[in-house]
Design a protein around this motif. Structure first.
Motif, PDB file in Angstrom:
ATOM      1  N   TRP A   5       0.826  -1.211   0.000  1.00 16.55           N
ATOM      2  CA  TRP A   5       0.000   0.000   0.000  1.00 16.55           C
ATOM      3  C   TRP A   5       0.857   1.256   0.000  1.00 16.55           C
ATOM      4  CZ3 TRP A   5      -5.011  -0.616  -0.904  1.00 16.55           C
ATOM      5  CH2 TRP A   5      -5.562  -1.876  -0.659  1.00 16.55           C
ATOM      6  N   LYS A 220      -5.721   5.797  -1.703  1.00 15.17           N
ATOM      7  CA  LYS A 220      -4.436   5.094  -1.618  1.00 15.17           C
ATOM      8  C   LYS A 220      -4.321   4.203  -2.828  1.00 15.17           C
ATOM      9  CE  LYS A 220      -4.610   3.564   2.876  1.00 15.17           C
ATOM     10  NZ  LYS A 220      -4.887   4.696   3.720  1.00 15.17           N
ATOM     11  N   ALA A 222      -2.830   0.408  -4.322  1.00 15.69           N
ATOM     12  CA  ALA A 222      -2.322  -0.921  -4.005  1.00 15.69           C
ATOM     13  C   ALA A 222      -1.502  -1.388  -5.183  1.00 15.69           C
ATOM     14  CB  ALA A 222      -3.485  -1.878  -3.768  1.00 15.69           C
ATOM     15  N   ARG A 249      -8.489  -0.628   3.134  1.00 13.42           N
ATOM     16  CA  ARG A 249      -7.549  -1.428   2.322  1.00 13.42           C
ATOM     17  C   ARG A 249      -8.219  -2.714   1.864  1.00 13.42           C
ATOM     18  NH1 ARG A 249      -1.752   0.069   5.061  1.00 13.42           N
ATOM     19  NH2 ARG A 249      -2.486   2.040   5.891  1.00 13.42           N
ATOM     20  N   GLU A 251      -8.831  -5.871  -0.092  1.00 14.17           N
ATOM     21  CA  GLU A 251      -7.948  -6.761  -0.863  1.00 14.17           C
ATOM     22  C   GLU A 251      -8.662  -7.219  -2.121  1.00 14.17           C
ATOM     23  OE1 GLU A 251      -6.107  -9.228   2.771  1.00 14.17           O
ATOM     24  OE2 GLU A 251      -6.148 -10.321   0.867  1.00 14.17           O
ATOM     25  N   GLU A 347      -5.552  -3.250  10.846  1.00 14.64           N
ATOM     26  CA  GLU A 347      -5.398  -2.243   9.793  1.00 14.64           C
ATOM     27  C   GLU A 347      -5.527  -0.849  10.400  1.00 14.64           C
ATOM     28  OE1 GLU A 347      -8.121  -2.749   6.510  1.00 14.64           O
ATOM     29  OE2 GLU A 347      -7.960  -0.647   5.935  1.00 14.64           O
TER      30      GLU A 347
END
Ligand SMILES: [Zn+2]
Length: 497
Positions: A5, A220, A222, A249, A251, A347
């Protein structure tokens, strides 16, 4: 591959913006795998200076001048920070009315600060490996939104699809533009670029202007990289093996015929296309949509995802903030201990102060505005603890809360003792699946925290395989993920042709 990240577009006091570079890099190290800090460097076609434009022209010029005067030390600080913990890239930003704003990113610590009229000239003349990313693309053509007519995917393989400015995916995407630079425009969306047949990877970044790279909720990126090294992350960017998230975040894995996101495959292969995907969210899913040429071909509906008796993985979110004191940082100390179960991961969702542009002619750094030492203190199977800081929400619709999300393994009988600034409660997973709770630090108008309801893995995870029984052709497939808390992920297409 590893899921990493980062944030390769954010600002601080090295140009116009606030907060020291040193603090910005500390913030990045505490919760990101990689980052760049992008000084504002130039605006070749800046408007003429008139009485009306004087403020805009002057603060930009002063910022550019500041970066020029300190470039060597800025680049050296970024280079010195590159480590196993935090991989850094060199970068700076070009504004352009004609091409749209871009930032140049390089894995080379000798990226020179040079001044050119276009992203292509910049990339060519810097004489080191580099790429450019076009950002806040959906602004009005000519007003620093992208210019698809002049787009060159060999110069700009990545597009920033969301940031603090909002989301530029499409006209109906969440997070429309409300910055003083103006509204979103249909002609300049990501969908329009895809319709024209361009190939590019999606990234999210904060575009934060107060030195908090990766600040939660601003965007953000990835990458799926072989290793957590500069070279591997660079290769992942070049291969467009990237995707964007607006907040959590989430996945995401996505492939067609075994080729991951960002791949370009032959349109002549007339075998059926096998699409595989996996999503592990951080909150209850709203929906997961697979698109072919921007038309949905498959939807997983979150309303139809119910906890199953077989579930033994859970997500628990603790959110802290609120309060009535705008300027002061409020310190939170929290911990969770687990009995008859274990913590798999934590997280961090930590935020800085929310700043997007100078609000006065003062472009000085306010060096300590980003001295915000939010971090996880301990993560083990039985206990997690953290420290974080919050300031008052900007408005009821613009939160500045910080959170942690625990991923747990256990059963409905697993017992959790949650302690936030001395407010302690022991509850089972089963009780928290029925509902969360909140508490206040003082009688009224006070800082407060919220323990969200627990969600189980069947509510936040989906995966599947589909077959598109087509016979060749120039197509592209991509995935979008929406969570019930408003966090989204936009996954780069696999392209045929
Ligand atoms: Zn920027």
């Amino acid at each position: 591959m590893k899921l990493l990240w980062g944030d390769i577009h954010n600002h601080c006091g090295i140009t116009y913006g606030y907060g020291s570079l040193k603090n910005a890099l500390e913030r990045a190290k505490s919760h990101l795998d990689f980052c760049a800090v992008t000084g504002h460097a130039m605006w070749p076609d800046i408007p003429d200076r008139t009485e009306e434009t004087a403020f805009v022209v002057d603060f930009h010029q002063a910022g550019f001048e500041k970066l020029r005067a300190h470039w060597d030390e800025v680049a050296a600080q970024l280079a010195a920070c590159n480590s196993k913990e935090l991989v850094t890239f060199q970068a700076y930003e070009m504004h352009s009315s004609e091409y749209g704003d871009h930032h140049i990113v390089s894995p080379s610590d000798s990226l020179p600060l040079i001044y050119r009229d276009s992203p292509a000239q910049l990339k060519e003349d810097c004489k080191v490996p580099a790429l450019t990313v076009c950002h806040h693309i959906a602004y009005t053509p000519g007003y620093r939104g992208i210019n698809w007519d002049k787009f060159d995917e060999t110069v700009t393989p990545l597009i920033e699809v969301c940031s603090k400015h909002g989301c530029g995916m499409s006209e109906t995407a969440p997070y429309p533009y409300y910055h003083n630079m103006g509204p979103r425009d249909s002609r300049n969306t990501v969908y329009e670029g895809l319709r024209r047949g361009y190939h590019f990877g999606f990234v999210g970044s904060t575009d934060h202007h107060a030195g908090f790279p990766g600040s939660y909720g601003d965007g953000k990126m990835a990458v799926w990289a072989e290793e957590k090294t500069r070279e591997s992350i660079w290769q992942a960017m070049l291969a467009r093996r990237t995707y964007a998230v607006t907040g959590d975040r989430i996945e995401c894995e996505f492939s067609v015929n075994g080729a991951p996101m960002g791949s370009i495959l032959s349109p002549d292969d007339d075998a059926p296309r096998r699409i595989e995907y996996r999503v592990k969210g951080c909150y209850k899913l709203d929906k997961v949509v697979i698109f072919k040429n921007l038309r949905p071909i498959h939807i997983d509906e979150g309303l139809m995802l119910f906890p199953s008796p077989d579930d033994n993985h859970y997500k628990l979110r603790i959110e802290m903030g609120w309060g009535n004191n705008k300027a002061d940082l409020f310190r939170w100390l929290g911990n969770v201990t687990v009995e008859n179960g274990s913590i798999l991961s934590v997280e961090p969702c930590f935020r800085g102060r929310s700043v997007l542009a100078p609000s006065s002619t003062n472009t000085d750094g306010f060096d300590d505005v980003n001295d915000i030492d939010s971090k996880l203190l301990e993560v083990s199977a039985q206990r997690a603890s953290w420290q974080c800081f919050s300031v008052k929400n900007v408005s009821p619709l613009h939160p500045l809360t910080s959170s942690v999300i625990l991923e747990l393994e256990g059963s409905p009988e697993t017992q959790l003792t949650i302690d936030v600034n001395g407010h302690r409660q022991t509850l089972t997973v089963k009780q928290l699946m029925e509902g969360g709770y909140s508490a206040h630090m003082k009688p009224y108008h006070s800082q407060a925290f919220k323990v969200h309801p627990i969600f189980t893995e069947t509510e936040y995870s989906v995966s599947g395989t589909l077959t598109d029984d087509t016979h060749g052709g120039k197509d592209f497939y991509h995935m979008e993920v929406y969570q019930a808390n408003g966090s989204c992920a936009f996954v780069t297409p696999v392209y045929f042709g």
